[in-house]
Design a protein around this motif. Structure first.
Motif, short mmCIF file in Angstrom:
data_model
loop_
_atom_site.label_atom_id
_atom_site.label_comp_id
_atom_site.label_asym_id
_atom_site.label_seq_id
_atom_site.Cartn_x
_atom_site.Cartn_y
_atom_site.Cartn_z
N TYR A 181 -5.06 8.02 11.64
CA TYR A 181 -6.12 7.05 11.37
C TYR A 181 -7.51 7.61 11.66
CZ TYR A 181 -5.14 6.58 16.40
OH TYR A 181 -4.90 6.85 17.72
N ASP A 238 -10.86 10.25 11.66
CA ASP A 238 -11.64 10.88 10.60
C ASP A 238 -11.05 12.24 10.26
OD1 ASP A 238 -13.32 8.69 10.58
OD2 ASP A 238 -14.67 9.56 12.09
N SER A 239 -11.44 12.77 9.12
CA SER A 239 -10.77 13.95 8.53
C SER A 239 -10.69 15.14 9.48
CB SER A 239 -11.49 14.36 7.24
OG SER A 239 -12.87 14.60 7.50
N PHE A 271 -5.19 0.32 6.30
CA PHE A 271 -5.93 1.57 6.32
C PHE A 271 -5.63 2.41 5.08
CE2 PHE A 271 -7.30 0.88 10.60
CZ PHE A 271 -8.31 1.81 10.84
N GLU A 272 -4.37 2.55 4.76
CA GLU A 272 -3.99 3.47 3.68
C GLU A 272 -4.23 2.89 2.30
OE1 GLU A 272 -0.09 5.09 4.59
OE2 GLU A 272 -1.11 6.49 5.95
N GLU A 273 -4.32 1.57 2.21
CA GLU A 273 -4.69 0.93 0.95
C GLU A 273 -6.19 0.75 0.82
OE1 GLU A 273 -2.62 0.03 -1.64
OE2 GLU A 273 -1.12 1.17 -0.50
N ASP A 274 -6.92 1.32 1.78
CA ASP A 274 -8.38 1.22 1.81
C ASP A 274 -8.84 -0.23 1.81
OD1 ASP A 274 -10.86 2.39 2.02
OD2 ASP A 274 -11.17 2.55 -0.15
N ASN A 275 -8.14 -1.04 2.61
CA ASN A 275 -8.46 -2.46 2.69
C ASN A 275 -8.74 -2.89 4.14
OD1 ASN A 275 -8.34 -3.40 -0.01
ND2 ASN A 275 -6.11 -3.32 0.04
N ILE A 276 -9.36 -2.01 4.92
CA ILE A 276 -9.59 -2.38 6.32
C ILE A 276 -10.61 -3.50 6.45
CG2 ILE A 276 -8.98 -0.09 7.18
CD1 ILE A 276 -11.97 0.39 7.66
N GLN A 277 -11.30 -3.83 5.36
CA GLN A 277 -12.21 -4.97 5.41
C GLN A 277 -11.48 -6.28 5.65
OE1 GLN A 277 -11.60 -3.22 2.67
NE2 GLN A 277 -11.19 -4.58 0.91
N TYR A 323 -12.63 -5.00 14.07
CA TYR A 323 -11.39 -4.58 13.40
C TYR A 323 -10.15 -4.84 14.25
CZ TYR A 323 -14.41 -1.97 10.17
OH TYR A 323 -15.35 -1.62 9.25
#
Length: 464
Positions: free
Chosen positions: A177, A179-180, A267-273, A318
């Motif tokens: 989770y 950063d890169s 997180f992985e679906e880019d839906n952390i909003q 979050y």
């Protein structure tokens, strides 16, 4: 120990109560939690609920609750016992708007209740005594079952292998989770189940989803180690006594991984909003006990600290995660001091308060290796008071043992909004109960009659 049906002696207690060594020892003991505060310090550790302010403006729209039940069955009435433990764990999600609509109706339509019963169930069975996989010893049977049947073959989204719960364990352990630059560099250390040599379990391929990252070879004895061995539950069982003592720990581990699978999915679906709009409720404290404590403070706590730091940076919460205690020393303490807490107030105990009135004055710090939440006592009105755990409100720069000395209400990101939702969820079905906890428990619990009897018959049939 007496023989079966042999009656115990009616006079032998006299040898105990007349023994001077027994009397002397009891005179040296004290009862923990016997002292109660004459009055609660309203300035230092209590605060009117109306004065609580959230750090950021937002609104929780959905509630997700996780709870489970288990039932042990003995399929052999003679010696030796042959036991299995069946698990039924559920995740319940509903909209706050649906709840509000049900609340204002004078009569309840069954279809409206149906909107609140959006439940997913997960079932599995674990041998706990004198039942094993063919050609395997009992400890290996448990380890394989825990790895394969409990985590690998259960999915958040049935049919999608990437949603397997084994991947959530890896996602948390490897810190996928982050950063890169830091992603995937996390690890855990634990002893090899075979030779006891300490091993470092880390990602072996660039893609953490790869099956090669589910297990590794011991550097010493070359035996297979599963990532689920990091829970260390196999160290609490043996060939003779089996695994009956860890049944509740199995459920605790699964519930936590199930909950954080929702975080991984977003997180992985880019839906952390979506995270700021969801309140996660766990039945019981935000903690993992016994051998699970390593996972609690080395894996779970860093993830929550990451979420807290990210929340401060992005100015949105979050991590709306709470636990509701139904039993234990804190619940007992609340019963004793309930009248001393003013209505509409919240009491946030510090470490000194806990040692003086609840846990006893011991050298250890309460929750240091087990908790990823902070406890507080909430008293809204005469008929509504409860023990609440809220996810830790500090980042990785702060240590739990230091923060617990003097926690602060203002550190919690969304406590006001969380309390507003919980007050709406109050349920009169049981004492100090809440709608989602009561509902999910009703939908997943396994009774002694008829569930246990039916599961016993089913087990005998399948293993005959």
């Amino acid at each position: 120990m007496a023989y079966f049906n042999e009656k115990a002696s009616k006079i032998n207690h006299q040898y105990i109560i007349e023994n001077p060594k027994v009397k002397a020892y009891l005179n040296k003991c004290e009862k923990i939690g016997q002292n109660l505060p004459l009055e609660v310090d309203s300035q230092a550790i209590t605060l009117p609920i109306r004065n609580i302010q959230d750090k950021f403006s937002f609104c929780i729209e959905r509630v997700i609750t996780i709870d489970g039940g288990y039932q042990e069955v003995n399929i052999n009435e003679n010696f030796p016992s042959q036991r299995l433990c069946y698990y039924n764990i559920g995740i319940l999600m509903f909209s706050v708007k649906d709840l509000e609509a049900v609340e204002i109706q004078q009569t309840i339509n069954p279809s409206d209740i149906g909107k609140l019963e959006n439940l997913e169930r997960f079932n599995f069975v674990v041998p706990t005594q004198n039942i094993r996989l063919k050609n395997e010893d009992f400890i290996t049977t448990f380890r394989k079952t825990f790895y394969e049947e409990v985590f690998t073959k259960n999915y958040l989204n049935e049919g999608n292998k990437n949603s397997s719960f084994i991947h959530t364990i890896k996602w948390l352990v490897f810190q996928e989770y982050l950063d890169s630059d830091s992603r995937g560099k996390g690890f855990v250390k634990f002893a090899c189940p075979h030779c006891k040599k300490i091993q470092k379990f880390q990602r072996q391929t660039p893609n953490y989803l790869d099956e090669q990252n589910n297990f590794m070879e011991c550097s010493e004895c070359k035996s297979i180690i599963y990532i689920t061995d990091c829970f260390d539950l196999h160290t609490l069982i043996d060939e003779i006594n089996g695994a009956t003592l860890i049944e509740s720990y199995i459920m605790s581990a699964f519930e936590i991984i199930l909950m954080f699978s929702m975080f991984r999915f977003l997180f992985e679906e880019d839906n952390i909003q979506w995270l700021p709009k969801i309140l996660f409720i766990k039945d019981g404290p935000l903690a993992l006990f016994s051998r699970l404590d390593d996972f609690a403070f080395k894996v779970v706590r860093p993830f929550i600290q990451f979420l807290y730091a990210k929340s401060l940076r992005d100015k949105i919460s979050y991590v709306n995660l709470v636990g509701l205690d139904k039993s234990g020393m804190f619940v007992e303490h609340l019963k004793n001091i309930e009248s001393k807490i003013p209505l509409g107030n919240i009491l946030l105990p510090n470490l000194d308060y806990m040692k003086k009135y609840i846990t006893g004055n011991n050298a250890s710090v309460f929750g240091e290796n087990t908790y990823f939440g902070i406890k507080m006592f909430v008293r809204k009105e005469k008929e509504l008071s409860f023990v609440l755990d809220v996810a830790i409100p500090f980042d990785e720069s702060v240590k739990y043992k230091d923060y617990i000395k003097q926690p602060k209400i203002e550190d919690f990101l969304s406590l006001k909004n969380i309390l507003e939702i919980l007050f709406q969820l109050k349920c009169d079905l049981y004492d100090k109960s809440f709608i989602p906890i009561a509902m999910v428990n009703k939908l997943v619990s396994l009774s002694n009659i008829p569930s246990k009897k039916i599961l016993t018959i089913f087990s005998r049939d399948k293993l005959s």
